[in-house]
Write a protein that holds these residues in place. Structure first.
Motif, PDB file in Angstrom:
ATOM      1  N   GLU A 237       0.833  -1.212   0.000  1.00 31.94           N
ATOM      2  CA  GLU A 237       0.000   0.000   0.000  1.00 31.94           C
ATOM      3  C   GLU A 237       0.864   1.256   0.000  1.00 31.94           C
ATOM      4  O   GLU A 237       0.507   2.258  -0.634  1.00 31.94           O
ATOM      5  CB  GLU A 237      -0.929  -0.024   1.223  1.00 31.94           C
ATOM      6  N   ILE A 238       2.005   1.195   0.679  1.00 32.87           N
ATOM      7  CA  ILE A 238       2.937   2.331   0.658  1.00 32.87           C
ATOM      8  C   ILE A 238       3.454   2.554  -0.756  1.00 32.87           C
ATOM      9  O   ILE A 238       3.488   3.679  -1.262  1.00 32.87           O
ATOM     10  CB  ILE A 238       4.125   2.074   1.621  1.00 32.87           C
ATOM     11  N   ILE A 239       3.834   1.458  -1.407  1.00 29.25           N
ATOM     12  CA  ILE A 239       4.369   1.574  -2.766  1.00 29.25           C
ATOM     13  C   ILE A 239       3.312   2.118  -3.717  1.00 29.25           C
ATOM     14  O   ILE A 239       3.572   3.028  -4.513  1.00 29.25           O
ATOM     15  CB  ILE A 239       4.879   0.198  -3.253  1.00 29.25           C
ATOM     16  N   LEU A 240       2.105   1.580  -3.637  1.00 29.02           N
ATOM     17  CA  LEU A 240       1.038   2.060  -4.523  1.00 29.02           C
ATOM     18  C   LEU A 240       0.720   3.526  -4.257  1.00 29.02           C
ATOM     19  O   LEU A 240       0.536   4.328  -5.184  1.00 29.02           O
ATOM     20  CB  LEU A 240      -0.227   1.206  -4.332  1.00 29.02           C
ATOM     21  N   GLY A 241       0.663   3.883  -2.978  1.00 28.47           N
ATOM     22  CA  GLY A 241       0.340   5.261  -2.621  1.00 28.47           C
ATOM     23  C   GLY A 241       1.404   6.241  -3.088  1.00 28.47           C
ATOM     24  O   GLY A 241       1.105   7.379  -3.461  1.00 28.47           O
ATOM     25  N   LYS A 242       2.651   5.814  -3.068  1.00 26.02           N
ATOM     26  CA  LYS A 242       3.745   6.714  -3.436  1.00 26.02           C
ATOM     27  C   LYS A 242       4.014   6.725  -4.937  1.00 26.02           C
ATOM     28  O   LYS A 242       4.640   7.658  -5.447  1.00 26.02           O
ATOM     29  CB  LYS A 242       5.027   6.320  -2.683  1.00 26.02           C
ATOM     30  N   THR A 243       3.604   5.663  -5.647  1.00 24.66           N
ATOM     31  CA  THR A 243       3.874   5.606  -7.090  1.00 24.66           C
ATOM     32  C   THR A 243       2.686   6.037  -7.953  1.00 24.66           C
ATOM     33  O   THR A 243       2.888   6.498  -9.081  1.00 24.66           O
ATOM     34  CB  THR A 243       4.296   4.186  -7.509  1.00 24.66           C
ATOM     35  N   MET A 244       1.475   5.901  -7.462  1.00 23.87           N
ATOM     36  CA  MET A 244       0.297   6.272  -8.254  1.00 23.87           C
ATOM     37  C   MET A 244       0.314   7.731  -8.708  1.00 23.87           C
ATOM     38  O   MET A 244      -0.085   8.036  -9.849  1.00 23.87           O
ATOM     39  CB  MET A 244      -0.986   5.986  -7.463  1.00 23.87           C
ATOM     40  N   PRO A 245       0.764   8.680  -7.850  1.00 25.50           N
ATOM     41  CA  PRO A 245       0.828  10.068  -8.338  1.00 25.50           C
ATOM     42  C   PRO A 245       1.715  10.219  -9.568  1.00 25.50           C
ATOM     43  O   PRO A 245       1.430  11.025 -10.455  1.00 25.50           O
ATOM     44  CB  PRO A 245       1.414  10.835  -7.139  1.00 25.50           C
ATOM     45  N   PHE A 246       2.765   9.418  -9.628  1.00 24.67           N
ATOM     46  CA  PHE A 246       3.689   9.544 -10.750  1.00 24.67           C
ATOM     47  C   PHE A 246       3.168   8.854 -12.008  1.00 24.67           C
ATOM     48  O   PHE A 246       3.621   9.148 -13.112  1.00 24.67           O
ATOM     49  CB  PHE A 246       5.067   9.005 -10.349  1.00 24.67           C
ATOM     50  N   VAL A 247       2.226   7.925 -11.830  1.00 27.12           N
ATOM     51  CA  VAL A 247       1.502   7.399 -12.997  1.00 27.12           C
ATOM     52  C   VAL A 247       0.696   8.523 -13.633  1.00 27.12           C
ATOM     53  O   VAL A 247       0.705   8.710 -14.859  1.00 27.12           O
ATOM     54  CB  VAL A 247       0.569   6.235 -12.587  1.00 27.12           C
ATOM     55  N   ILE A 248       0.019   9.308 -12.781  1.00 26.86           N
ATOM     56  CA  ILE A 248      -0.776  10.447 -13.278  1.00 26.86           C
ATOM     57  C   ILE A 248       0.125  11.482 -13.937  1.00 26.86           C
ATOM     58  O   ILE A 248      -0.172  11.990 -15.023  1.00 26.86           O
ATOM     59  CB  ILE A 248      -1.568  11.077 -12.116  1.00 26.86           C
ATOM     60  N   ILE A 249       1.252  11.786 -13.279  1.00 24.90           N
ATOM     61  CA  ILE A 249       2.186  12.770 -13.834  1.00 24.90           C
ATOM     62  C   ILE A 249       2.774  12.274 -15.156  1.00 24.90           C
ATOM     63  O   ILE A 249       2.891  13.023 -16.125  1.00 24.90           O
ATOM     64  CB  ILE A 249       3.314  13.067 -12.814  1.00 24.90           C
ATOM     65  N   GLY A 250       3.124  10.982 -15.220  1.00 31.79           N
ATOM     66  CA  GLY A 250       3.675  10.417 -16.446  1.00 31.79           C
ATOM     67  C   GLY A 250       2.688  10.466 -17.600  1.00 31.79           C
ATOM     68  O   GLY A 250       3.050  10.793 -18.737  1.00 31.79           O
ATOM     69  N   LEU A 251       1.441  10.145 -17.315  1.00 29.52           N
ATOM     70  CA  LEU A 251       0.403  10.213 -18.358  1.00 29.52           C
ATOM     71  C   LEU A 251       0.184  11.647 -18.819  1.00 29.52           C
ATOM     72  O   LEU A 251      -0.008  11.909 -20.019  1.00 29.52           O
ATOM     73  CB  LEU A 251      -0.903   9.612 -17.839  1.00 29.52           C
ATOM     74  N   PHE A 252       0.236  12.587 -17.870  1.00 33.34           N
ATOM     75  CA  PHE A 252       0.093  14.000 -18.240  1.00 33.34           C
ATOM     76  C   PHE A 252       1.245  14.452 -19.134  1.00 33.34           C
ATOM     77  O   PHE A 252       1.040  15.142 -20.136  1.00 33.34           O
ATOM     78  CB  PHE A 252       0.029  14.874 -16.984  1.00 33.34           C
ATOM     79  N   GLN A 253       2.460  14.059 -18.773  1.00 32.45           N
ATOM     80  CA  GLN A 253       3.613  14.434 -19.590  1.00 32.45           C
ATOM     81  C   GLN A 253       3.530  13.823 -20.981  1.00 32.45           C
ATOM     82  O   GLN A 253       3.857  14.470 -21.981  1.00 32.45           O
ATOM     83  CB  GLN A 253       4.899  14.000 -18.901  1.00 32.45           C
ATOM     84  N   ALA A 254       3.091  12.565 -21.052  1.00 28.69           N
ATOM     85  CA  ALA A 254       2.940  11.913 -22.357  1.00 28.69           C
ATOM     86  C   ALA A 254       1.912  12.656 -23.209  1.00 28.69           C
ATOM     87  O   ALA A 254       2.130  12.890 -24.404  1.00 28.69           O
ATOM     88  CB  ALA A 254       2.516  10.458 -22.160  1.00 28.69           C
ATOM     89  N   PHE A 255       0.803  13.037 -22.581  1.00 25.79           N
ATOM     90  CA  PHE A 255      -0.227  13.789 -23.303  1.00 25.79           C
ATOM     91  C   PHE A 255       0.313  15.130 -23.780  1.00 25.79           C
ATOM     92  O   PHE A 255       0.054  15.559 -24.922  1.00 25.79           O
ATOM     93  CB  PHE A 255      -1.441  14.011 -22.386  1.00 25.79           C
ATOM     94  N   LEU A 256       1.102  15.797 -22.928  1.00 22.29           N
ATOM     95  CA  LEU A 256       1.691  17.091 -23.292  1.00 22.29           C
ATOM     96  C   LEU A 256       2.632  16.944 -24.490  1.00 22.29           C
ATOM     97  O   LEU A 256       2.548  17.712 -25.458  1.00 22.29           O
ATOM     98  CB  LEU A 256       2.457  17.658 -22.087  1.00 22.29           C
ATOM     99  N   ILE A 257       3.518  15.959 -24.454  1.00 17.74           N
ATOM    100  CA  ILE A 257       4.499  15.767 -25.524  1.00 17.74           C
ATOM    101  C   ILE A 257       3.809  15.388 -26.832  1.00 17.74           C
ATOM    102  O   ILE A 257       4.143  15.902 -27.901  1.00 17.74           O
ATOM    103  CB  ILE A 257       5.525  14.693 -25.130  1.00 17.74           C
ATOM    104  N   ILE A 258       2.837  14.479 -26.752  1.00 15.71           N
ATOM    105  CA  ILE A 258       2.115  14.058 -27.960  1.00 15.71           C
ATOM    106  C   ILE A 258       1.359  15.228 -28.567  1.00 15.71           C
ATOM    107  O   ILE A 258       1.327  15.401 -29.790  1.00 15.71           O
ATOM    108  CB  ILE A 258       1.172  12.888 -27.617  1.00 15.71           C
TER     109      ILE A 258
END
Length: 388
Positions: A237-258
């Protein structure tokens, strides 16, 4: 497994991590600055297309045909004539100083040899320090020479036909072979169309690795990791809680670059966006797993950044981002199968430029998915062991 995970705790961890990430100015810079910087660098500055080669000319023949050949070179976008020499004495010093890259010497009897059907010699002296530019110089000169030679032959045939027509004779026809090259997927052969889609992978990898590893290590530095350990929150749960925000950030960056690639650089997305973002999501999870692993072997944020850089640079070099994997030695080619970016670049370029579907890219998706599962499971176990 999902039954043992409290998604309410994960959500609270996610909110905390998002708040902490955007409150830190260094992390905010990592999120927004690298994508813009890399887009500018690779979109405009990094260009393997060779144009405006600084060229010097020595005309030893000084005839109408030699001057016509020089004009043919001048009218070409690849060569920029910056100097005219009377002799070749200054060539070496100018190449050493970078004043010219190439010197073209039209030898004596150039016109005479052409008119008598012999081979006219044109010598090209060029700087071989940059092998790519050097190869392009040779290719361009060969193409120009062939076109000029063909034009001279056609003029001869036209002149002979005019004489024959005036005398009432039949026209002369000479058969030949005409190559008609057709380029698919990158019709303009611009390096930008090759590099910009690949930036999606490099930026996602760099940013998610740094953010994930630094976020976990930061908890160690400030001592809050011990507080998390005594709470009822499980390691997963710690790992999911700490990594999920970066999934959102990564998807946002991908959308921005595309979006920038499509609207600013006019690079059309020929394939399925849904398939593309599915590959992006798998790749992000992969990078998060590597980031978690880096955090387990780092004690400070500085160490995490150094380890991330140590991993990122070889991964980018061996992924096929800039250099073809097929040109590498066999043992290096085998090693590249352990690099996630290798699979993702084939996916993103295939969907962007070729418009291919899952039936073509399934090996890449399967390879990336297997590698992601292995890396994430290994990272979770390593993290669990490090906090026990």
């Amino acid at each position: 497994m999902l039954a043992f995970i409290s998604f309410q705790k994960v959500f609270q961890m996610l909110k905390k991590e998002l708040s902490q990430t955007f409150r830190d100015p260094k992390l905010r810079a990592l999120i927004f600055f690298p994508p813009l910087l890399q887009l500018i660098i690779f979109g405009y500055a990094v260009n393997l297309d060779v144009e405006n080669i600084k060229t010097a000319v020595i005309d030893k023949d000084r005839t109408p045909m030699s001057r016509e050949f020089i004009e043919t070179i001048k009218s070409n976008k690849y060569f920029k004539i910056v100097k005219y020499y009377e002799s070749g004495e200054k060539i070496e010093s100018d190449i050493d100083n970078g004043n010219i890259i190439c010197a073209i010497s039209i030898e004596k009897d150039f016109m005479k040899n052409i008119e008598t059907g012999k081979t006219a010699v044109v010598q090209a002296i060029h700087d071989g320090t940059d092998s790519n530019t050097s190869t392009m110089v040779i290719n361009y000169l060969n193409i120009i020479g062939m076109k000029y030679s063909k034009g001279v032959q056609q003029k001869k045939i036209n002149a002979m036909n005019m004489k024959m027509a005036a005398a009432g004779g039949s026209l002369i026809k000479i058969g030949g072979i005409a190559a008609e090259p057709r380029t698919w997927f990158n019709e303009t052969l611009e390096s930008r169309n090759f590099f910009v889609p690949g930036i999606v992978g490099t930026i996602i990898m760099l940013v998610t690795l740094m953010l994930t590893s630094m976020a976990v290590v930061r908890e160690k530095e400030i001592g809050t990791i011990e507080q998390l350990m005594v709470t009822p929150i499980k390691p997963i749960e710690i790992i999911l809680g700490k990594t999920m925000p970066f999934v959102i950030i990564g998807l946002f960056q991908a959308f921005l670059i595309i979006s920038v690639a499509y609207f600013w650089f006019n690079i059309e997305i020929k394939g399925s966006l849904l398939l593309l973002f599915a590959g992006i999501l798998i790749f992000i999870i992969n990078c998060l797993g590597i980031g978690v692993f880096i955090s387990t072997i780092s004690s400070t944020q500085q160490q995490a950044m150094l380890v991330t850089t140590f991993f990122f640079l070889p991964a980018m070099t061996l992924s096929g981002f800039m250099f073809p994997i097929s040109n590498m030695p066999l043992f290096v080619q085998l090693f590249t199968y352990l690099i996630p970016l290798r699979y993702f670049l084939v996916i993103v370029r295939g969907i962007f430029l070729k418009g291919v579907g899952f039936e073509v890219l399934q090996e890449q998706y399967i390879g990336l998915s297997v590698l992601t599962i292995f890396i994430f499971i290994f990272a979770v176990k390593r993290f669990k062991k490090s906090i026990d």
